[in-house]
Every structure is written in structure tokens, then in C-alpha cells.
Design a protein around this motif. Structure first.
Motif, PDB file in Angstrom:
ATOM      1  N   ILE A   1       5.041 -16.007  -1.676  1.00 20.99           N
ATOM      2  CA  ILE A   1       5.300 -14.609  -1.428  1.00 20.99           C
ATOM      3  C   ILE A   1       3.930 -13.857  -1.602  1.00 20.99           C
ATOM      4  N   ARG A   2       3.251 -13.335  -0.851  1.00 22.54           N
ATOM      5  CA  ARG A   2       1.704 -12.718  -0.914  1.00 22.54           C
ATOM      6  C   ARG A   2       1.728 -11.368  -0.763  1.00 22.54           C
ATOM      7  N   LEU A   3       1.713 -10.913  -2.063  1.00 22.15           N
ATOM      8  CA  LEU A   3       1.666  -9.193  -1.988  1.00 22.15           C
ATOM      9  C   LEU A   3       0.079  -8.682  -1.683  1.00 22.15           C
ATOM     10  N   THR A   4      -0.168  -7.828  -1.062  1.00 25.09           N
ATOM     11  CA  THR A   4      -1.363  -7.426  -0.633  1.00 25.09           C
ATOM     12  C   THR A   4      -1.430  -5.677  -0.671  1.00 25.09           C
ATOM     13  N   THR A   5      -2.769  -5.156  -0.652  1.00 24.45           N
ATOM     14  CA  THR A   5      -2.798  -3.777  -0.832  1.00 24.45           C
ATOM     15  C   THR A   5      -4.159  -3.341  -0.387  1.00 24.45           C
ATOM     16  N   LYS A   6      -4.256  -2.293   0.228  1.00 23.97           N
ATOM     17  CA  LYS A   6      -5.644  -1.878   0.662  1.00 23.97           C
ATOM     18  C   LYS A   6      -6.553  -1.314  -0.533  1.00 23.97           C
TER      19      LYS A   6
ATOM     20  N   ARG B   1      -6.823  -0.763  -4.988  1.00 24.40           N
ATOM     21  CA  ARG B   1      -6.379  -1.500  -6.246  1.00 24.40           C
ATOM     22  C   ARG B   1      -4.683  -1.365  -6.603  1.00 24.40           C
ATOM     23  N   PHE B   2      -4.017  -2.394  -7.052  1.00 23.34           N
ATOM     24  CA  PHE B   2      -2.710  -2.338  -7.244  1.00 23.34           C
ATOM     25  C   PHE B   2      -2.373  -1.367  -8.302  1.00 23.34           C
TER      26      PHE B   2
ATOM     27  N   THR C   1       0.807  -1.360   0.106  1.00 18.80           N
ATOM     28  CA  THR C   1      -0.027   0.041   0.042  1.00 18.80           C
ATOM     29  C   THR C   1       0.898   1.073  -0.105  1.00 18.80           C
ATOM     30  N   SER C   2       1.943   1.218   0.934  1.00 25.63           N
ATOM     31  CA  SER C   2       2.614   2.641   1.245  1.00 25.63           C
ATOM     32  C   SER C   2       4.042   2.433   0.118  1.00 25.63           C
ATOM     33  N   ILE C   3       4.206   1.446  -0.749  1.00 29.33           N
ATOM     34  CA  ILE C   3       5.369   1.284  -1.553  1.00 29.33           C
ATOM     35  C   ILE C   3       5.059   1.979  -2.881  1.00 29.33           C
ATOM     36  N   THR C   4       5.887   2.781  -3.160  1.00 27.77           N
ATOM     37  CA  THR C   4       5.702   3.557  -4.572  1.00 27.77           C
ATOM     38  C   THR C   4       7.095   3.574  -5.415  1.00 27.77           C
ATOM     39  N   ASP C   5       8.266   3.067  -4.773  1.00 31.64           N
ATOM     40  CA  ASP C   5       9.458   2.428  -5.612  1.00 31.64           C
ATOM     41  C   ASP C   5       9.428   1.275  -6.301  1.00 31.64           C
ATOM     42  N   PRO C   6       9.322   1.133  -7.520  1.00 28.58           N
ATOM     43  CA  PRO C   6       9.413  -0.014  -8.045  1.00 28.58           C
ATOM     44  C   PRO C   6      10.825  -0.894  -7.770  1.00 28.58           C
ATOM     45  N   ALA C   7      11.899  -0.107  -7.756  1.00 28.06           N
ATOM     46  CA  ALA C   7      13.099  -0.885  -7.642  1.00 28.06           C
ATOM     47  C   ALA C   7      13.092  -1.552  -6.126  1.00 28.06           C
ATOM     48  N   PHE C   8      12.642  -0.556  -5.149  1.00 32.19           N
ATOM     49  CA  PHE C   8      12.495  -1.148  -3.822  1.00 32.19           C
ATOM     50  C   PHE C   8      11.748  -2.442  -3.646  1.00 32.19           C
ATOM     51  N   LEU C   9      10.407  -2.341  -4.303  1.00 31.62           N
ATOM     52  CA  LEU C   9       9.654  -3.782  -4.322  1.00 31.62           C
ATOM     53  C   LEU C   9      10.523  -4.737  -4.878  1.00 31.62           C
TER      54      LEU C   9
ATOM     55  N   ILE D   1      14.178 -18.320 -10.625  1.00 30.13           N
ATOM     56  CA  ILE D   1      13.993 -19.707 -11.311  1.00 30.13           C
ATOM     57  C   ILE D   1      12.863 -20.267 -10.473  1.00 30.13           C
ATOM     58  N   GLY D   2      11.745 -20.779 -10.842  1.00 34.40           N
ATOM     59  CA  GLY D   2      10.756 -21.677 -10.200  1.00 34.40           C
ATOM     60  C   GLY D   2       9.615 -20.888  -9.524  1.00 34.40           C
ATOM     61  N   GLN D   3       9.470 -19.334  -9.808  1.00 36.06           N
ATOM     62  CA  GLN D   3       8.750 -18.458  -9.332  1.00 36.06           C
ATOM     63  C   GLN D   3       7.573 -18.439 -10.341  1.00 36.06           C
ATOM     64  N   GLU D   4       6.188 -18.749  -9.681  1.00 37.58           N
ATOM     65  CA  GLU D   4       5.124 -18.455 -10.714  1.00 37.58           C
ATOM     66  C   GLU D   4       3.926 -17.712  -9.886  1.00 37.58           C
ATOM     67  N   VAL D   5       3.193 -16.907 -10.365  1.00 39.61           N
ATOM     68  CA  VAL D   5       1.904 -16.359  -9.970  1.00 39.61           C
ATOM     69  C   VAL D   5       0.871 -17.461  -9.895  1.00 39.61           C
ATOM     70  N   VAL D   6       0.470 -17.860  -8.830  1.00 38.29           N
ATOM     71  CA  VAL D   6      -0.876 -18.795  -8.802  1.00 38.29           C
ATOM     72  C   VAL D   6      -2.147 -18.296  -8.446  1.00 38.29           C
ATOM     73  N   GLU D   7      -2.132 -17.000  -7.834  1.00 38.31           N
ATOM     74  CA  GLU D   7      -3.322 -16.384  -7.532  1.00 38.31           C
ATOM     75  C   GLU D   7      -3.392 -14.915  -7.764  1.00 38.31           C
ATOM     76  N   GLU D   8      -4.265 -14.388  -8.308  1.00 38.66           N
ATOM     77  CA  GLU D   8      -4.029 -12.779  -8.480  1.00 38.66           C
ATOM     78  C   GLU D   8      -5.448 -12.160  -8.564  1.00 38.66           C
ATOM     79  N   THR D   9      -5.651 -11.034  -7.646  1.00 41.38           N
ATOM     80  CA  THR D   9      -6.941 -10.329  -7.770  1.00 41.38           C
ATOM     81  C   THR D   9      -6.608  -8.996  -7.757  1.00 41.38           C
ATOM     82  N   GLU D  10      -7.532  -8.065  -7.606  1.00 42.43           N
ATOM     83  CA  GLU D  10      -7.133  -6.636  -7.606  1.00 42.43           C
ATOM     84  C   GLU D  10      -6.416  -6.139  -6.384  1.00 42.43           C
ATOM     85  N   THR D  11      -6.496  -6.771  -5.166  1.00 46.55           N
ATOM     86  CA  THR D  11      -5.860  -6.550  -4.085  1.00 46.55           C
ATOM     87  C   THR D  11      -4.727  -7.488  -3.364  1.00 46.55           C
ATOM     88  N   THR D  12      -4.560  -8.686  -4.257  1.00 44.07           N
ATOM     89  CA  THR D  12      -3.715  -9.652  -3.806  1.00 44.07           C
ATOM     90  C   THR D  12      -3.100 -10.538  -5.015  1.00 44.07           C
TER      91      THR D  12
END
Length: 344
Positions: free
Chosen positions: A87-92, A94-95, A64-72, A111-122
Motif C-alpha cells: 500500500i503506497r500513500l502519496t501526497t502532492k 507534505r503529509f 492529498t484531498s483526504i481530510t477525515d482520518p476515519a475515512f483513510l 497482522i503483518g503490515q509494516e512501514v518499509v519506506e517513508e518520506t515527506e510525500t510517500t
């Protein structure tokens, strides 16, 4: 340290009681099974975790408070290297668009990392790689092949005025980075899970040495990138034959030192590692001659060639560091990698 006396029951079985505080903290009760794992140093590990599979660890990141892509991106790489399996990214709200861009770059560069679930806030990223399927020695050898080719092509690009080849060398650095991150991740997971160490057939101490060497190889790759980057501003310059010959000679000697360092590691050859360290003086002399010759050139040429010469020398010195690591490893009575020898 608690001291417990060994008891003998039935004339054959050796018995040691478990500390009450530890058993209660682990929620161990009567008739619960525990695992006993003999460590390479002779100590005995007692664990209630009987599965050899890595523990599933989840990292929650509130963006929610992250605005720097490099930091994320650095946070995601940090979670990857420290062994999190989910790894679960969340936001209060919309991303923002940059979050999905960073996630896409992250999954492509690891290597081996895949998105398995995606919504507007997760967004949920899961590790699908079995660590045992990527042995350390195979990964290290692949890093070596990639980075050796990068150095060869960087010098060739300068000699043949090939701008596209120099740019391709710069792009290939990502391939080396992702392998280095994988070794860092596997090392962390082995240090956290003794069963994984046994499953992969490598001691935590040896895994740490692989990681040290992969870090050095990655730095050698960084210098291949710098050679290519400093070649671009002078890519169309026709150099004197003697001048270009000195650069080729320095580059070849630097790679020869790099090659021998990897061979000495996989062959557990201390004498070869020592000879390799001693050969650095010849490389330093050639690079010094290049720097003297370049003083007669224009400022743009002189500056970039000096950087190229420096990177060739530094790559050789880093290769020498690998040889010194090999000597330290063998003096410590390690037998080195268990798999087959590497030929020169």
C-alpha cells in the motif's frame, strides 16, 4: 462456454487445444509452460502463473484531498482485506500529522503490515506475513478464546464492581477485530489464487465458511463490549442476589451455546449443532425473566440491565447461527476442518 473435443495422441496422451483468444490475451506463445491445477470440484484450472506465491499487488492511495482520518483508516483496512501486498500513500504536499497517526494505528491493528519506506510525500506499507503461517483453524480458535474470556469478564466486572476489568474488556475488542480481518484477507487471497488454496490445504469453499463463522464470532465479541459498556454506569450498584444470579445464569448458558457451536464445527458434529440450536429457547426464557425483574428498578438501572440482557441473548443467538452454518456445511457433504477434534 467453449466446447473442445479431447484428442488422443500416441495412444496414451489426452490433448485439448487452448482457445486462441485466451492464449493471446495471456501472451502465451509456442513452448511456454502452463500450470494445470485440479480443483476440489473436479474442474481443471489452466494458468500461466507457475509460482505458488501470492501475486504482489500494489494499491496507490492519493491522500492529498483526504481530510477525515476515519475515512483513510477504512481505506487502508479495505486494501488489507482485499489482499494488496503493498500500500503506497502519496501526497502532492507534505503529509498532515493525522496521516502518520492513522498509518501507525493501522499497522498496530493489523497482522503483518509494516512501514518499509517513508518520506515527506510517500509512505509505503508492505505485507510481511506468509499466509500459510497462520492457518484458519488456529486463528478461529484464538478468536473464540479471546471473545469467550471477554464475555466472562464483562459479567464478572458487573458482579464484582470492577470498573477496570470492564474497561479492559472494551479494549480487548481490537484483538478480535484484527484476527477477523486476517481471516477476511486470507479468504480473499485464496479466492484470487488457487495455488495458495492448495498450499494452505483448504478449499475456497471451506475458506468462505471460516470467514462466515469468524464474522459471527466478531459480532459475539461486539456484544461482550456492549455488556461492559452498559455495566460501567451501574458498576457500583449492589444488586439483589436473585437478580445477579439470573444474569450469571444467562451469561453462562450463552457461553455454553457458544462453546458447543465451536466444538460442533471442529468436530463436524451435525447432531450436536442441532441440539445447540434447540437450546436457545432456554436462554430466551431466562433473559425474559431478567427483563421482567428489572421493571422494578430505577430507570438508569433498568435501561442498562435491559441492554445487558439483550446482548447476552444476542450472543447466544449468534452462536446458534454458527451451529446452523455447521449443519449447512455438513449437509453439503463437506467433512469440516481437517485437523484434530476439539474436546468440550
Amino acid at each position: 462456454m467453449e466446447i473442445r473435443r479431447v484428442q488422443v495422441t500416441g495412444g496414451a496422451s489426452f490433448v485439448v487445444t487452448l482457445p486462441k483468444e485466451w492464449a493471446e490475451a495471456q501472451k502465451i506463445v509456442k513452448n511456454d509452460p502452463v500450470g494445470l491445477v485440479t480443483q476440489p470440484d473436479g474442474t481443471l484450472l489452466v494458468t500461466k502463473h507457475l509460482s505458488e506465491e501470492p501475486a504482489q499487488r500494489t494499491k496507490e492511495i492519493d491522500t492529498t484531498s483526504i481530510t477525515d482520518p476515519a475515512f483513510l483508516f477504512r481505506m487502508l483496512i479495505g486494501a488489507y482485506i482485499t489482499g494488496f501486498t503493498i500500500i503506497r500513500l502519496t501526497t502532492k504536499v507534505r503529509f498532515p500529522p493525522f496521516v502518520r497517526t492513522v498509518v501507525r494505528d493501522y499497522t498496530q491493528m493489523t497482522i503483518g503490515q509494516e512501514v518499509v519506506e517513508e518520506t515527506e510525500t510517500t509512505i509505503t506499507i508492505k505485507d510481511l506475513l506468509n499466509p500459510a503461517e497462520m492457518p484458519f483453524d488456529n486463528t478461529l480458535k484464538r478468536m473464540f478464546v479471546i471473545i469467550k474470556a471477554m464475555h466472562e469478564d464483562a459479567v464478572t466486572a458487573l458482579e464484582t464492581h470492577n470498573r477496570l476489568l470492564a474497561m479492559d474488556v472494551i479494549k480487548r475488542d481490537t484483538d478480535a477485530d484484527r484476527l477477523n480481518w486476517l481471516i477476511a484477507r486470507q479468504t480473499t487471497m485464496i479466492l484470487q489464487n488457487a495455488s495458495l488454496s492448495r498450499k494452505m490445504g483448504i478449499s475456497p469453499h471451506m475458506a468462505t465458511n471460516y470467514y462466515m463463522i469468524s464474522r459471527i464470532i466478531e459480532r459475539i465479541g461486539d456484544h461482550a463490549v456492549r455488556i461492559a459498556e452498559h455495566s460501567l454506569p451501574i458498576i457500583d450498584v449492589d444488586f439483589d442476589r436473585k437478580f445477579m444470579s439470573a444474569i450469571r445464569k444467562a451469561g453462562a448458558l450463552s457461553l455454553e451455546i457458544f462453546d458447543r457451536s465451536i466444538v460442533s464445527f471442529f468436530n463436524a458434529d451435525m447432531k450436536e449443532a442441532h441440539r445447540n440450536v434447540e437450546s436457545l429457547a432456554a436462554l430466551e426464557n431466562i433473559c425474559r425473566d431478567i427483563n421482567n425483574m428489572v421493571l422494578k428498578q430505577d430507570a438508569l438501572i433498568a435501561l442498562n440491565i435491559a441492554y445487558i440482557s439483550e446482548s447476552i441473548r444476542r450472543a447466544g443467538e449468534y452462536a446458534g447461527d454458527i451451529s446452523e452454518t455447521v449443519i449447512n456445511l455438513l449437509v453439503d457433504n463437506e467433512i469440516g476442518p481437517a485437523r484434530g477434534k476439539v474436546r468440550k
